[in-house]
Write an enzyme that holds these catalytic residues in place. Structure first.
Site, short mmCIF file in Angstrom:
data_model
loop_
_atom_site.label_atom_id
_atom_site.label_comp_id
_atom_site.label_asym_id
_atom_site.label_seq_id
_atom_site.Cartn_x
_atom_site.Cartn_y
_atom_site.Cartn_z
N ASP A 6 0.89 -1.15 0.01
CA ASP A 6 0.09 -0.12 -0.06
C ASP A 6 0.94 1.24 0.02
O ASP A 6 1.96 1.29 0.90
CB ASP A 6 -0.91 0.00 1.20
CG ASP A 6 -1.90 1.01 1.34
OD1 ASP A 6 -1.77 2.25 0.84
OD2 ASP A 6 -3.13 0.72 1.71
N MET A 7 0.70 2.13 -0.92
CA MET A 7 1.70 3.39 -0.96
C MET A 7 1.63 4.14 0.25
O MET A 7 2.69 4.82 0.63
CB MET A 7 1.21 4.14 -2.28
CG MET A 7 -0.17 4.73 -2.27
SD MET A 7 -0.80 5.38 -3.58
CE MET A 7 0.53 6.64 -4.05
N GLU A 31 -4.23 0.34 -8.68
CA GLU A 31 -5.50 -0.14 -8.65
C GLU A 31 -6.50 1.22 -8.54
O GLU A 31 -7.69 1.11 -8.79
CB GLU A 31 -5.71 -1.36 -7.95
CG GLU A 31 -5.86 -1.04 -6.62
CD GLU A 31 -6.85 -0.05 -5.77
OE1 GLU A 31 -7.95 -0.29 -6.15
OE2 GLU A 31 -6.40 0.48 -4.82
N GLU A 40 -10.83 8.97 -4.98
CA GLU A 40 -9.54 8.16 -4.65
C GLU A 40 -8.32 8.94 -4.55
O GLU A 40 -7.17 8.56 -3.95
CB GLU A 40 -9.49 6.76 -5.28
CG GLU A 40 -10.55 5.95 -4.85
CD GLU A 40 -10.05 4.51 -5.08
OE1 GLU A 40 -9.45 4.37 -6.18
OE2 GLU A 40 -10.47 3.63 -4.52
#
Length: 110
Positions: A6-7, A31, A40
């Protein structure tokens, strides 16, 4: 090798064995979606990390985004917003899957 992360919690130092000696990667795949309709914040998030970790000649997937916008008439969405009896809800952007709607103009890139 493939690194799943996860960034928000990506730690380049702990992933050193997976990257090139200069700390870069051949590809970054996300994604996340664009930020206009779904909130997002993908372009904003990816800009901060891709520029730092993508190797020269590396690939970022997706490479680019294009958001489109068009005016629509949707009675049910209008009626739901009107129920609140205030201006705020009438001016709020809603992200919905429209089933019964009328497209008032051709979608254009923005």
């Amino acid at each position: 090798e493939l690194v799943h992360s996860d960034m928000r919690s990506f730690d380049a130092a702990s992933m050193a064995s997976f990257c090139h000696s200069e700390g870069t990667y051949d590809a970054v795949v996300s994604e996340l979606l664009g930020s206009l309709g779904d909130n997002e914040l993908s372009p904003e998030c990816l800009d901060g990390i891709v520029d730092r970790i993508l190797a020269p000649g590396g690939v970022s997937i997706p490479r680019s985004y294009t958001s489109y916008i068009a005016p629509v008439s949707a009675y049910r969405a209008f009626a739901e917003a009107r129920r609140y009896e205030d201006v705020k809800h009438m001016e709020t952007t809603f992200v919905v899957k429209l089933h019964a709607h009328h497209l008032l103009a051709k979608p254009l890139p923005c």
